[in-house]
Design a protein around this motif. Structure first.
Motif, PDB file in Angstrom:
ATOM      1  N   SER A 185       0.693  -1.144  -0.003  1.00 46.30           N
ATOM      2  CA  SER A 185      -0.135  -0.023   0.226  1.00 46.30           C
ATOM      3  C   SER A 185       1.017   1.423  -0.045  1.00 46.30           C
ATOM      4  O   SER A 185       0.717   2.180  -0.641  1.00 46.30           O
ATOM      5  N   TYR A 190       2.044   1.730  -3.514  1.00 47.86           N
ATOM      6  CA  TYR A 190       1.038   2.235  -4.443  1.00 47.86           C
ATOM      7  C   TYR A 190       0.748   3.708  -3.907  1.00 47.86           C
ATOM      8  O   TYR A 190       0.590   4.493  -5.041  1.00 47.86           O
ATOM      9  N   TYR A 191       0.847   4.088  -2.922  1.00 48.59           N
ATOM     10  CA  TYR A 191       0.590   5.430  -2.611  1.00 48.59           C
ATOM     11  C   TYR A 191       1.807   6.225  -3.188  1.00 48.59           C
ATOM     12  O   TYR A 191       1.554   7.660  -3.752  1.00 48.59           O
ATOM     13  N   TYR A 208      -4.483   4.721  -0.155  1.00 46.62           N
ATOM     14  CA  TYR A 208      -3.268   3.801   0.104  1.00 46.62           C
ATOM     15  C   TYR A 208      -2.030   4.084   1.322  1.00 46.62           C
ATOM     16  O   TYR A 208      -1.738   3.256   2.018  1.00 46.62           O
TER      17      TYR A 208
END
Length: 101
Positions: A20, A23-24, A32
């Motif tokens: 996550s 993805y952020y 995310y």
């Protein structure tokens, strides 16, 4: 049996938290970011629960080793990152070390 359930959850939470975060960084989507924070907190809670079963050092070794391998493999599949020869050797050493524990 309960140890292995908590151990599986710990690794799952850790992998979701790290990915996550990745993805952020790529999307700047705040979902995310907060998902990463939440799953890192859940990972910490699982470590706390696992301390009732084994020593902290053993838990850390098992947790970090499996999480590292899972994250490398997932990043290879999803993000098309290359796994270098030294990383592959490192994963083999990690797997061997876990077998010794």
């Amino acid at each position: 049996m309960t140890f292995w359930i908590f151990y599986f959850l710990l690794n799952a939470f850790d992998v979701v938290a790290v990915l996550s975060g990745r993805y952020y960084v790529e999307t700047k989507n705040k979902f995310y970011k907060w998902n990463s924070v939440l799953f890192f907190a859940l990972s910490a809670f699982m470590v706390y629960k696992l301390m009732a079963f084994k020593e902290t050092a053993v838990i850390s070794i098992l947790w970090i080793s499996l999480s590292t391998i899972l994250i490398l493999v997932y990043c290879r599949i999803v993000f098309k990152e290359k796994i270098s020869f030294s990383q592959a050797i490192g994963m083999a050493f990690i797997a061997g070390g876990v077998l010794l524990v």
